[in-house]
Design an enzyme around this catalytic site. Structure first.
Site, PDB file in Angstrom:
ATOM      1  N   ARG A  74       2.835  15.673   2.086  1.00 59.39           N
ATOM      2  CA  ARG A  74       2.897  14.482   1.229  1.00 59.39           C
ATOM      3  C   ARG A  74       1.552  14.263   0.523  1.00 59.39           C
ATOM      4  O   ARG A  74       0.531  14.063   1.173  1.00 59.39           O
ATOM      5  CB  ARG A  74       3.196  13.285   2.122  1.00 59.39           C
ATOM      6  CG  ARG A  74       3.161  11.956   1.426  1.00 59.39           C
ATOM      7  CD  ARG A  74       3.208  10.832   2.454  1.00 59.39           C
ATOM      8  NE  ARG A  74       3.166   9.551   1.785  1.00 59.39           N
ATOM      9  CZ  ARG A  74       2.827   8.420   2.376  1.00 59.39           C
ATOM     10  NH1 ARG A  74       2.515   8.411   3.665  1.00 59.39           N
ATOM     11  NH2 ARG A  74       2.801   7.291   1.699  1.00 59.39           N
TER      12      ARG A  74
ATOM     13  N   ASN B 256      -2.038   2.984  12.033  1.00 58.82           N
ATOM     14  CA  ASN B 256      -1.895   3.154  10.589  1.00 58.82           C
ATOM     15  C   ASN B 256      -0.473   2.704  10.263  1.00 58.82           C
ATOM     16  O   ASN B 256       0.480   3.462  10.470  1.00 58.82           O
ATOM     17  CB  ASN B 256      -2.113   4.609  10.172  1.00 58.82           C
ATOM     18  CG  ASN B 256      -2.053   4.771   8.658  1.00 58.82           C
ATOM     19  OD1 ASN B 256      -1.550   3.885   7.965  1.00 58.82           O
ATOM     20  ND2 ASN B 256      -2.542   5.882   8.152  1.00 58.82           N
TER      21      ASN B 256
ATOM     22  N   HIS C 167       2.117  -3.382   3.852  1.00 57.20           N
ATOM     23  CA  HIS C 167       2.147  -4.217   2.655  1.00 57.20           C
ATOM     24  C   HIS C 167       3.274  -5.244   2.635  1.00 57.20           C
ATOM     25  O   HIS C 167       3.288  -6.106   1.763  1.00 57.20           O
ATOM     26  CB  HIS C 167       2.217  -3.313   1.418  1.00 57.20           C
ATOM     27  CG  HIS C 167       1.194  -2.211   1.461  1.00 57.20           C
ATOM     28  ND1 HIS C 167      -0.157  -2.475   1.489  1.00 57.20           N
ATOM     29  CD2 HIS C 167       1.327  -0.855   1.537  1.00 57.20           C
ATOM     30  CE1 HIS C 167      -0.825  -1.325   1.558  1.00 57.20           C
ATOM     31  NE2 HIS C 167       0.053  -0.333   1.602  1.00 57.20           N
TER      32      HIS C 167
ATOM     33  N   ASP D 175       3.556  -9.995  12.840  1.00 57.55           N
ATOM     34  CA  ASP D 175       3.699 -10.907  13.989  1.00 57.55           C
ATOM     35  C   ASP D 175       3.504 -10.149  15.302  1.00 57.55           C
ATOM     36  O   ASP D 175       2.870 -10.653  16.237  1.00 57.55           O
ATOM     37  CB  ASP D 175       5.085 -11.575  13.977  1.00 57.55           C
ATOM     38  CG  ASP D 175       5.178 -12.710  12.958  1.00 57.55           C
ATOM     39  OD1 ASP D 175       4.122 -13.134  12.422  1.00 57.55           O
ATOM     40  OD2 ASP D 175       6.311 -13.167  12.691  1.00 57.55           O
TER      41      ASP D 175
ATOM     42  N   ILE E 295      -5.815   6.229   5.876  1.00 60.94           N
ATOM     43  CA  ILE E 295      -6.446   7.504   5.506  1.00 60.94           C
ATOM     44  C   ILE E 295      -7.072   7.374   4.118  1.00 60.94           C
ATOM     45  O   ILE E 295      -8.216   7.782   3.902  1.00 60.94           O
ATOM     46  CB  ILE E 295      -5.390   8.636   5.544  1.00 60.94           C
ATOM     47  CG1 ILE E 295      -4.879   8.821   6.984  1.00 60.94           C
ATOM     48  CG2 ILE E 295      -5.970   9.944   4.994  1.00 60.94           C
ATOM     49  CD1 ILE E 295      -3.631   9.687   7.094  1.00 60.94           C
ATOM     50  N   SER E 296      -6.315   6.824   3.200  1.00 54.09           N
ATOM     51  CA  SER E 296      -6.814   6.585   1.840  1.00 54.09           C
ATOM     52  C   SER E 296      -7.450   5.188   1.797  1.00 54.09           C
ATOM     53  O   SER E 296      -7.474   4.478   2.805  1.00 54.09           O
ATOM     54  CB  SER E 296      -5.656   6.660   0.834  1.00 54.09           C
ATOM     55  OG  SER E 296      -4.767   5.561   1.027  1.00 54.09           O
TER      56      SER E 296
ATOM     57  N   ARG F 208      -0.528  -2.031  -2.964  1.00 57.32           N
ATOM     58  CA  ARG F 208      -1.250  -1.620  -1.745  1.00 57.32           C
ATOM     59  C   ARG F 208      -2.478  -2.484  -1.474  1.00 57.32           C
ATOM     60  O   ARG F 208      -3.162  -2.310  -0.472  1.00 57.32           O
ATOM     61  CB  ARG F 208      -1.713  -0.157  -1.870  1.00 57.32           C
ATOM     62  CG  ARG F 208      -0.571   0.830  -1.958  1.00 57.32           C
ATOM     63  CD  ARG F 208      -1.089   2.259  -2.020  1.00 57.32           C
ATOM     64  NE  ARG F 208      -0.122   3.123  -2.662  1.00 57.32           N
ATOM     65  CZ  ARG F 208       0.961   3.641  -2.057  1.00 57.32           C
ATOM     66  NH1 ARG F 208       1.182   3.416  -0.784  1.00 57.32           N
ATOM     67  NH2 ARG F 208       1.802   4.405  -2.730  1.00 57.32           N
TER      68      ARG F 208
HETATM   69  C1  DQA Z   1      -1.681   4.569   4.071  1.00 57.38           C
HETATM   70  C2  DQA Z   1      -1.772   3.735   2.782  1.00 57.38           C
HETATM   71  C3  DQA Z   1      -0.460   3.019   2.509  1.00 57.38           C
HETATM   72  O1  DQA Z   1      -0.553   2.271   1.293  1.00 57.38           O
HETATM   73  C4  DQA Z   1       0.665   4.017   2.367  1.00 57.38           C
HETATM   74  O2  DQA Z   1       1.894   3.346   2.209  1.00 57.38           O
HETATM   75  C5  DQA Z   1       0.732   5.002   3.481  1.00 57.38           C
HETATM   76  C6  DQA Z   1      -0.507   5.523   4.033  1.00 57.38           C
HETATM   77  C7  DQA Z   1      -2.966   5.385   4.294  1.00 57.38           C
HETATM   78  O3  DQA Z   1      -3.101   5.919   5.402  1.00 57.38           O
HETATM   79  O4  DQA Z   1      -3.802   5.525   3.401  1.00 57.38           O
HETATM   80  O5  DQA Z   1       1.807   5.455   3.862  1.00 57.38           O
HETATM   81  O6  DQA Z   1      -1.543   3.676   5.161  1.00 57.38           O
END
Ligand code: DQA
Length: 149
Positions: free
Chosen positions: A19, A75, A81, A88, A105-106, A115
């Site tokens: 991905r 994560n 979002h 909760d 990660i990002s 986001r």
């Molecule tokens: C993520 C960032 C999120 O916006 C996204 O939906 C992911 C990965 C990240 O690890 O950067 O699935 O959580």
């Protein structure tokens, strides 16, 4: 005896390596599992890495973390979002006095508008973004630090 920590990954993170490698890197979930297990060992933590695409399952993991007093690195992926249910459940973890470190990660704040807001950050102990897989190491170090405090 080492302390157990769960490293919980939300939807589509089972597709790491395939991905959007430009965003999430070329390494897969198995590599993340190995890395986190090794980092945990160095820190005296027994790390269990999980991934699910199912909101009910990840919420159930938070309930069990409270019942079993297990710190969490999470994560939440896209659930970050919009999932008030997960927010909760994460709140119950920190309310129980357990560390819950949010990792991305990002750097979601530098990406799409949707986001930019996290429903998890307000209830998390802390948040680490934009550091790739290394962010999980920083989160595990944070958990170890908090547990020793
Ligand atoms: C993520 C960032 C999120 O916006 C996204 O939906 C992911 C990965 C990240 O690890 O950067 O699935 O959580």
């Amino acid at each position: 005896m080492s302390t157990k920590v769960i490293v919980v990954n939300g939807p589509n993170l089972g597709r790491l390596g395939v991905r959007e490698p430009d965003v999430y890197g070329h390494q897969d979930l198995e590599t993340l599992r190995r890395d986190c297990t090794e980092w945990g060992r160095e820190l005296g933590l027994e790390v269990e890495v999980r991934q699910t695409d199912d909101e009910a399952e990840i919420i159930g993991w938070m309930h069990r973390a409270v019942d079993e007093q297990t710190p969490v690195v999470m994560n939440p992926a896209a659930f970050t979002h919009y999932s008030y249910g997960l927010s909760d459940a994460a709140h119950m973890v920190t309310d129980a006095g357990l560390p819950l470190m949010e990792v991305h990660i990002s750097n979601p704040a530098s990406r799409d508008a949707f986001r930019r807001y996290s429903v998890i950050s307000p209830v998390a102990t802390g948040t680490i973004t934009g550091m790739g897989f290394y962010g999980y190491r920083l989160a595990l170090e944070s958990v170890a630090h908090l547990l020793n405090d």
